[in-house]
Design a protein around this motif. Structure first.
Motif, mmCIF file in Angstrom:
data_model
loop_
_atom_site.group_PDB
_atom_site.id
_atom_site.type_symbol
_atom_site.label_atom_id
_atom_site.label_comp_id
_atom_site.label_asym_id
_atom_site.label_seq_id
_atom_site.Cartn_x
_atom_site.Cartn_y
_atom_site.Cartn_z
ATOM 1 N N LEU A 319 -17.180 -9.489 -11.356
ATOM 2 C CA LEU A 319 -15.972 -9.481 -12.190
ATOM 3 C C LEU A 319 -16.101 -8.371 -13.238
ATOM 4 O O LEU A 319 -17.044 -8.376 -14.031
ATOM 5 N N THR A 320 -15.148 -7.451 -13.247
ATOM 6 C CA THR A 320 -15.208 -6.332 -14.198
ATOM 7 C C THR A 320 -13.810 -5.985 -14.722
ATOM 8 O O THR A 320 -12.858 -5.930 -13.941
ATOM 9 N N VAL A 429 -6.136 -17.060 -14.695
ATOM 10 C CA VAL A 429 -6.273 -16.627 -13.297
ATOM 11 C C VAL A 429 -5.812 -15.183 -13.117
ATOM 12 O O VAL A 429 -6.346 -14.453 -12.283
ATOM 13 N N ASP A 430 -4.854 -14.760 -13.907
ATOM 14 C CA ASP A 430 -4.419 -13.364 -13.810
ATOM 15 C C ASP A 430 -5.523 -12.424 -14.274
ATOM 16 O O ASP A 430 -5.739 -11.369 -13.675
ATOM 17 N N LEU A 431 -6.220 -12.815 -15.320
ATOM 18 C CA LEU A 431 -7.324 -11.960 -15.792
ATOM 19 C C LEU A 431 -8.466 -11.962 -14.775
ATOM 20 O O LEU A 431 -9.054 -10.913 -14.500
ATOM 21 N N LEU A 432 -8.754 -13.104 -14.197
ATOM 22 C CA LEU A 432 -9.847 -13.168 -13.220
ATOM 23 C C LEU A 432 -9.521 -12.317 -11.992
ATOM 24 O O LEU A 432 -10.375 -11.608 -11.471
ATOM 25 N N LEU A 433 -8.269 -12.381 -11.540
ATOM 26 C CA LEU A 433 -7.921 -11.573 -10.368
ATOM 27 C C LEU A 433 -7.981 -10.081 -10.714
ATOM 28 O O LEU A 433 -8.449 -9.268 -9.922
ATOM 29 N N GLU A 434 -7.523 -9.781 -11.915
ATOM 30 C CA GLU A 434 -7.609 -8.399 -12.387
ATOM 31 C C GLU A 434 -9.080 -7.939 -12.387
ATOM 32 O O GLU A 434 -9.382 -6.802 -12.056
ATOM 33 N N ALA A 435 -9.974 -8.861 -12.725
ATOM 34 C CA ALA A 435 -11.403 -8.532 -12.819
ATOM 35 C C ALA A 435 -12.066 -8.385 -11.457
ATOM 36 O O ALA A 435 -13.150 -7.823 -11.362
ATOM 37 N N ASN A 442 -8.170 -8.658 -2.533
ATOM 38 C CA ASN A 442 -7.288 -8.000 -3.476
ATOM 39 C C ASN A 442 -6.881 -6.613 -3.007
ATOM 40 O O ASN A 442 -6.168 -5.909 -3.700
ATOM 41 N N ALA A 443 -7.335 -6.231 -1.814
ATOM 42 C CA ALA A 443 -7.102 -4.874 -1.351
ATOM 43 C C ALA A 443 -5.620 -4.553 -1.245
ATOM 44 O O ALA A 443 -5.193 -3.441 -1.513
ATOM 45 N N ASP A 444 -4.836 -5.568 -0.868
ATOM 46 C CA ASP A 444 -3.403 -5.306 -0.690
ATOM 47 C C ASP A 444 -2.590 -5.634 -1.934
ATOM 48 O O ASP A 444 -1.381 -5.723 -1.889
ATOM 49 N N LYS A 445 -3.299 -5.821 -3.032
ATOM 50 C CA LYS A 445 -2.590 -6.232 -4.247
ATOM 51 C C LYS A 445 -1.624 -5.151 -4.731
ATOM 52 O O LYS A 445 -1.973 -3.989 -4.789
ATOM 53 N N GLU A 446 -0.412 -5.583 -5.009
ATOM 54 C CA GLU A 446 0.544 -4.611 -5.503
ATOM 55 C C GLU A 446 0.209 -4.274 -6.948
ATOM 56 O O GLU A 446 -0.184 -5.136 -7.731
ATOM 57 N N ASP A 448 0.906 -3.697 -10.597
ATOM 58 C CA ASP A 448 1.969 -4.105 -11.508
ATOM 59 C C ASP A 448 1.436 -4.098 -12.930
ATOM 60 O O ASP A 448 0.339 -3.591 -13.181
ATOM 61 N N GLU A 449 2.192 -4.698 -13.813
ATOM 62 C CA GLU A 449 1.789 -4.606 -15.216
ATOM 63 C C GLU A 449 0.470 -5.296 -15.521
ATOM 64 O O GLU A 449 -0.149 -5.050 -16.536
ATOM 65 N N LYS A 450 0.002 -6.157 -14.569
ATOM 66 C CA LYS A 450 -1.256 -6.859 -14.816
ATOM 67 C C LYS A 450 -2.439 -5.910 -14.842
ATOM 68 O O LYS A 450 -3.506 -6.258 -15.307
ATOM 69 N N THR A 451 -2.277 -4.705 -14.275
ATOM 70 C CA THR A 451 -3.404 -3.779 -14.206
ATOM 71 C C THR A 451 -3.460 -2.858 -15.427
ATOM 72 O O THR A 451 -4.252 -1.937 -15.461
ATOM 73 N N GLU A 452 -2.619 -3.119 -16.386
ATOM 74 C CA GLU A 452 -2.668 -2.307 -17.602
ATOM 75 C C GLU A 452 -4.069 -2.293 -18.198
ATOM 76 O O GLU A 452 -4.800 -3.271 -18.124
ATOM 77 N N VAL A 453 -4.429 -1.180 -18.787
ATOM 78 C CA VAL A 453 -5.779 -1.051 -19.340
ATOM 79 C C VAL A 453 -5.720 -1.254 -20.849
ATOM 80 O O VAL A 453 -4.902 -0.682 -21.536
ATOM 81 N N TYR A 454 -6.584 -2.104 -21.314
ATOM 82 C CA TYR A 454 -6.650 -2.361 -22.754
ATOM 83 C C TYR A 454 -7.990 -1.860 -23.267
ATOM 84 O O TYR A 454 -8.973 -2.603 -23.285
ATOM 85 N N GLN A 455 -8.031 -0.609 -23.602
ATOM 86 C CA GLN A 455 -9.287 -0.018 -24.070
ATOM 87 C C GLN A 455 -9.550 -0.419 -25.516
ATOM 88 O O GLN A 455 -8.636 -0.641 -26.278
#
Ligand code: SF4
Ligand code: SF4
Length: 456
Positions: A319-320, A429-435, A442-446, A448-455
């Motif tokens: 998980l990253t 669960v959204d954060l875990l899937l993002e991780a 998750n290869a076919d994951k569309e 979307d806004e869930k992949t936004e980067v919060y540096q």
């Protein structure tokens, strides 16, 4: 006492659990855990001990069940934070539910309120197809540009402030429909369990993407996921709003829907729903036909975080996330009724790049509490503003929750604080899937806004 009050008193005598009322020994251990007691400046009438004393006094005919008593019960969040700290184990939530049900049964609602309640409680929530249509309309409103227009012309100002604020934080409704028919979903790794997914009514319409993330995580954890088509709303909204008979009907339909699946677990991803499902055994305890079945059903209810934790999901899957500070706001019902508090925290701590910081009073209600933030907006916002002080103190970029109501409330808090450019609220669960974005499922994951980067 008026005639109506006399009738309520009689119903209290007949329906309230006197032994449970007598269990309270008035020790006051529950007082510091009660948000409304604190927010009202330590008013005993708005504390668990005071509310139980009022219920007992109404039961005994010593106090008339007047507007003040009803107000005391209405101002309760139903968060049940008073239960785990009670040395006598008083089941406050059940007492509250019963008392509200009695008051509601003797209430003379105006024709307008009656119509709204009938539409929401009987016409909408029990019918998943209607829920989909209603949320579909919201999606159309968001995508067609109508939302922008109404905001520009100030149309929303015609509505109460609480509804204006809520409109701003509603999630973008997904176009996807009908995923249930694709069930069962096979495990991605070697099979660990068969799980039946309680997909919920709001979760399966307004939070569709979170439900899809839940299925993917379960597959990754080695679960075969079955989604019964004929399941329906859990009935929590009804049970907490004095509509107990409808709640019982919904419970029976769900028990039927899940009964023959032989699943090892019934998984919920919404604390409020899970806690009500767990309470089916109590809700139907006097039902000759469903009493025993309800116990079997209840024993299988598990929150998604708990199962992922038990299946060592975080050890099997890397998980990253990009470097960010993460904090967790408990869902009251997940913590106080389902007793799931450690699992989500351990999962979050296992994410590389996520610097987990525990929030002060994370175990205290955020003020969402079902429809409380709409019907008791003033108190809800008071609680939320105090909650946001604790959030800000963590310097978190990401606030994680495990219940749709809490998620919207935290989004609202972010908006009210003017933090939307640097803080986000997400379901766990959204954060875990993002991780686990590098994984096979998750290869076919569309994107979307869930992949936004919060540096940081
Ligand atoms: S902690 Fe339990 S027994 Fe003590 S006052 Fe509160 S509800 Fe009653
Ligand atoms: S349920 Fe929550 S708000 Fe209600 S009495 Fe218990 S702690 Fe207080």
């Amino acid at each position: 006492m008026t005639k109506r009050e006399q009738k309520i008193h009689e119903s209290f005598r007949e329906q309230m659990d006197e032994a449970e009322l007598l269990n309270c020994m008035r020790c006051g251990f529950c007082l510091p855990s009660c948000p409304t007691y604190i927010e009202t400046g330590y008013d005993e009438a708005h504390a668990p001990r005071g509310r139980i004393a009022l219920m007992k006094a109404v039961h005994d005919g010593l106090v008339a069940p007047d507007d003040d008593v009803e107000r005391s019960l209405n101002l309760c969040l139903g968060c049940r934070a008073c239960e785990p700290v009670c040395p006598a184990g008083v089941n406050y939530g059940h007492l509250l539910e019963d008392a509200r049900d009695i008051f509601n049964n003797h209430k003379r609602h105006s024709p307008h309120v009656k119509a709204v309640r009938k539409t929401v409680f009987n016409g909408l929530f029990p019918h998943q197809n209607r829920m989909e249509k209603a949320v579909g309309l919201l999606g159309f409103y968001q995508r067609s540009g109508l939302q922008n227009v109404t905001r520009k012309i100030g149309f929303m100002k015609l509505f109460p402030k609480s509804m204006q604020d809520m409109e701003k934080v509603l999630p973008a409704v997904s176009r996807k429909r009908g995923r249930k028919s694709e069930s069962p979903y096979p495990p991605v790794t070697s099979k660990t369990a068969t799980v039946a997914f309680f997909s919920g009514c709001l979760m399966d319409t307004m939070f569709k993407e979170t439900n899809e993330a839940t299925i993917k995580l379960l597959q990754l954890a080695g679960c075969e996921v079955v989604i019964p088509q004929n399941q329906n709303c859990c009935g929590a909204l009804h049970g907490h709003s004095g509509e107990k008979d409808t709640a019982k009907e919904l419970a029976k339909r769900n028990i039927d829907a899940f009964e023959d699946l032989n699943a090892d677990y019934i998984i919920s991803n919404a604390g409020g729903c899970g806690a009500f499902l767990v309470d089916y055994a109590h809700l139907l305890k006097d039902d000759a036909e469903y009493g025993e079945q309800a116990k079997v059903f209840t024993a299988k209810i598990t929150d998604i975080s708990q199962l992922l934790y038990e299946l060592n999901f975080y050890e099997k899957i890397k998980l990253t996330v990009p470097s960010q500070t993460v904090t967790y706001q408990d869902s009251c019902h997940l913590r106080n009724v389902m007793h799931t508090a450690e699992a989500p925290r351990e999962l979050l701590k296992a994410i590389e790049g996520a610097d987990y910081r525990e929030m002060e009073r994370a175990d205290s209600c955020c003020g969402s509490a079902g429809i409380y933030n709409i019907v008791e907006s003033e108190m809800s916002m008071q609680i939320l503003d105090h909650k946001m002080e604790d959030v800000v103190a963590t310097n978190a970029h990401t606030i994680v929750t495990a219940n749709p109501g809490c998620l919207l409330q935290m989004k609202l808090g972010i908006e009210r604080e003017g933090l939307s450019d640097k803080v986000r609220a997400v379901h766990i669960v959204d954060l875990l899937l993002e991780a686990c974005s590098d994984t096979q499922v998750n290869a076919d994951k569309e994107t979307d806004e869930k992949t936004e980067v919060y540096q940081t």
